[in-house]
Scaffold this motif. Structure first.
Motif, PDB file in Angstrom:
ATOM      1  N   ASP A  14       0.840  -1.189   0.000  1.00 15.68           N
ATOM      2  CA  ASP A  14       0.000   0.000   0.000  1.00 15.68           C
ATOM      3  C   ASP A  14       0.877   1.240   0.000  1.00 15.68           C
ATOM      4  O   ASP A  14       2.072   1.178   0.290  1.00 15.68           O
ATOM      5  CB  ASP A  14      -0.933   0.019   1.204  1.00 15.68           C
ATOM      6  CG  ASP A  14      -2.186  -0.811   0.973  1.00 15.68           C
ATOM      7  OD1 ASP A  14      -2.867  -0.569  -0.042  1.00 15.68           O
ATOM      8  OD2 ASP A  14      -2.469  -1.697   1.788  1.00 15.68           O
ATOM      9  N   SER A  64       2.289   4.879   1.272  1.00 14.19           N
ATOM     10  CA  SER A  64       2.567   5.512   2.558  1.00 14.19           C
ATOM     11  C   SER A  64       3.604   6.604   2.383  1.00 14.19           C
ATOM     12  O   SER A  64       4.353   6.621   1.408  1.00 14.19           O
ATOM     13  CB  SER A  64       3.039   4.473   3.593  1.00 14.19           C
ATOM     14  OG  SER A  64       4.121   3.713   3.083  1.00 14.19           O
ATOM     15  N   ARG A  97      -2.029   4.226   3.509  1.00 14.83           N
ATOM     16  CA  ARG A  97      -3.312   4.037   2.835  1.00 14.83           C
ATOM     17  C   ARG A  97      -3.760   2.595   3.022  1.00 14.83           C
ATOM     18  O   ARG A  97      -3.004   1.660   2.806  1.00 14.83           O
ATOM     19  CB  ARG A  97      -3.179   4.349   1.335  1.00 14.83           C
ATOM     20  CG  ARG A  97      -4.493   4.190   0.554  1.00 14.83           C
ATOM     21  CD  ARG A  97      -4.274   4.581  -0.911  1.00 14.83           C
ATOM     22  NE  ARG A  97      -3.448   3.607  -1.605  1.00 14.83           N
ATOM     23  CZ  ARG A  97      -3.916   2.581  -2.308  1.00 14.83           C
ATOM     24  NH1 ARG A  97      -5.211   2.378  -2.404  1.00 14.83           N
ATOM     25  NH2 ARG A  97      -3.091   1.757  -2.925  1.00 14.83           N
ATOM     26  N   GLU A 147     -11.028   3.860   0.134  1.00 11.19           N
ATOM     27  CA  GLU A 147      -9.757   3.822   0.831  1.00 11.19           C
ATOM     28  C   GLU A 147      -9.778   4.797   1.991  1.00 11.19           C
ATOM     29  O   GLU A 147     -10.566   5.744   2.027  1.00 11.19           O
ATOM     30  CB  GLU A 147      -8.612   4.176  -0.110  1.00 11.19           C
ATOM     31  CG  GLU A 147      -8.644   5.613  -0.613  1.00 11.19           C
ATOM     32  CD  GLU A 147      -7.476   5.922  -1.523  1.00 11.19           C
ATOM     33  OE1 GLU A 147      -7.035   7.072  -1.527  1.00 11.19           O
ATOM     34  OE2 GLU A 147      -7.020   5.011  -2.221  1.00 11.19           O
ATOM     35  N   TRP A 156      -6.911   6.745   4.911  1.00 12.37           N
ATOM     36  CA  TRP A 156      -5.535   7.008   5.305  1.00 12.37           C
ATOM     37  C   TRP A 156      -5.451   7.033   6.820  1.00 12.37           C
ATOM     38  O   TRP A 156      -6.194   7.756   7.482  1.00 12.37           O
ATOM     39  CB  TRP A 156      -5.049   8.338   4.725  1.00 12.37           C
ATOM     40  CG  TRP A 156      -4.699   8.261   3.271  1.00 12.37           C
ATOM     41  CD1 TRP A 156      -5.557   8.358   2.215  1.00 12.37           C
ATOM     42  CD2 TRP A 156      -3.408   8.030   2.723  1.00 12.37           C
ATOM     43  NE1 TRP A 156      -4.876   8.213   1.031  1.00 12.37           N
ATOM     44  CE2 TRP A 156      -3.553   8.016   1.312  1.00 12.37           C
ATOM     45  CE3 TRP A 156      -2.142   7.846   3.251  1.00 12.37           C
ATOM     46  CZ2 TRP A 156      -2.471   7.826   0.444  1.00 12.37           C
ATOM     47  CZ3 TRP A 156      -1.071   7.652   2.401  1.00 12.37           C
ATOM     48  CH2 TRP A 156      -1.237   7.638   1.016  1.00 12.37           C
TER      49      TRP A 156
END
Length: 418
Positions: free
Chosen positions: A173, A175, A191, A200, A202
């Motif tokens: 993922d 980041s 994420r 999605e 965060w």
């Protein structure tokens, strides 16, 4: 940049019903002929041919399932001549090299708009989603993520920062990490897919900074970060490595210095650029290991008359790769990439791919961006180039220009997602 012959050819492929009646039904073409036609065009450019017929749609779809690295060339805002913030460039990564300039780079329309990124610079690209990251730590509290192919964008409120976020290589993922202004803490953004849906989200986690990195926090000395098997490895300008175990509990996470010798201890003696090696290198994850890929630089050819700037012009003449050995407390030089691996490196985005899964890609090679320094007095640079370094031959096979001398720009590798 001039378009390739493939682009000119596609202009005549949009057939009318009358043309199809005269030429026969396209969906009756043998599959091998369909592939031969479409494979003369880059995967992203071929996407617009999918509606022609079912067989073409099938071929285009199969190509887009295996993203091919492209370059995003960030261009500064120059007047009101365009609402775009750069260009997407498809380069012929299967090129045989040499001095022959063909096949040329192919420019593909992108959807990075000025209205979404005004006043922000391109920090790099996120490896998992292929989105570009725009920010400006001096005045903006937001980081903007943009898919340059679809135009989809997202704004993340990151608050006041001490410097631009550092994008994290590797991991499944996206980041990035940043130092929050006024805090002795590192902030880790990751994420994640929301449970039970496609949306999605965060997550934001603070990371307690050990005393060894207080100086780094003050002087922005962190130069590269990578996620490998859920652990984040942080490299500072002195060549030392720190780790963040994202699986540790309870919070807060901690940033701890690893008992690993400085990366500089492994650089060739007498290298005049050794002290800046970390700034010219990139951490990345490859087959569950942490690698450091370093560009070996030499003097470039001056392009302006300002001596204080041209004296520092550098160009890529080689590549060195090192593997992190945590148990052994050292870095070991890598002479050959494992399996059918190829590596793409550029400022703000570096990643490894399987050459067997990447159309036209060469194994045991490193694809790099050669970004020469700019002259602030002239407000221009000497252009961008991309090239291929062969680990087997131990030399740069070739370089090709992406942009010519002009306004300051930068080129970043990314994996397009549609």
């Amino acid at each position: 940049m001039r378009p390739t012959k493939a682009i000119a050819a596609t202009a005549s492929i949009s057939l009318t019903d009358a043309d199809e009646a005269a030429a026969g039904h396209l969906d009756e073409l043998p599959h091998h002929l369909t592939e031969k036609i479409i494979y003369h065009i880059s995967p992203l450019a071929s996407a617009r041919l999918a509606p022609v017929c079912k067989s073409w749609a099938s071929t285009v779809s199969s190509r887009l399932k295996m993203p091919v690295p492209h370059l995003f060339v960030y261009l500064p805002a120059t007047g009101n001549t365009s609402d775009r913030r750069g260009v997407v460039v498809s380069v012929p990564i299967d090129s045989s090299g040499g001095d022959d300039p063909s096949p040329a780079a192919e420019v593909i329309p992108n959807r990075v708009l000025m209205k979404n990124t005004n006043g922000l610079g391109c920090i790099g690209a996120l490896p998992a989603s292929g989105r570009l990251v725009f920010g400006n730590w001096c005045w903006s509290q937001f980081v903007i993520l943009v898919n340059p192919i679809t135009g989809a964008w997202q704004s993340i409120d990151v608050g006041n920062l001490r410097s631009d976020p550092l994008l994290v290589a590797g991991g499944g993922d996206d980041s990035f990490v940043s130092f929050a202004d006024g805090l002795d803490e590192l902030v880790l953004w990751c994420r994640r897919r929301a449970a039970g849906g496609e949306e999605e989200e965060w997550s934001k986690q603070t990371v307690a900074v050990s005393w060894q990195l207080h100086r780094a926090a003050a002087y922005h000395a962190i130069v590269s970060v990578v996620n490998c098997n859920g652990c984040f490895y942080v490299l500072d300008r002195d060549g030392y490595v720190f780790s963040i175990d994202a699986t540790a509990a309870p919070p807060p996470l901690r940033l701890e210095k690893l008992p690993v010798a400085s990366l500089f201890d492994h650089l060739a003696a007498g290298d005049v650029h050794a002290t800046a090696a970390a700034a010219h290198g990139h951490l990345l994850e490859c087959d569950g290991e942490v690698l450091f890929v370093r560009r070996v630089l030499d003097r470039g050819v001056p392009f302006c008359h300002h001596d204080d700037v041209t004296a520092d012009l550098l160009t890529v003449v080689g590549i060195q790769v090192y593997r992190l050995d945590v148990k052994g407390g050292r870095w070991t030089e890598v002479k050959k990439l494992g399996g059918d691996t190829a590596i793409f490196v550029s400022a703000g985005s570096s990643f490894a791919v399987r050459s067997s899964e990447t159309e036209g890609c060469r194994s045991n090679c490193i694809y790099f961006v050669d970004k020469k320094k700019y002259c602030s007095a002239c407000n221009k640079d000497d252009g961008n180039a991309w090239g291929v370094y062969s680990m087997e031959d131990g030399e740069v096979l070739f370089k090709r220009a992406v942009t010519k001398q002009g306004p300051c720009s930068s080129a970043t590798w990314f994996l397009p997602r549609v």
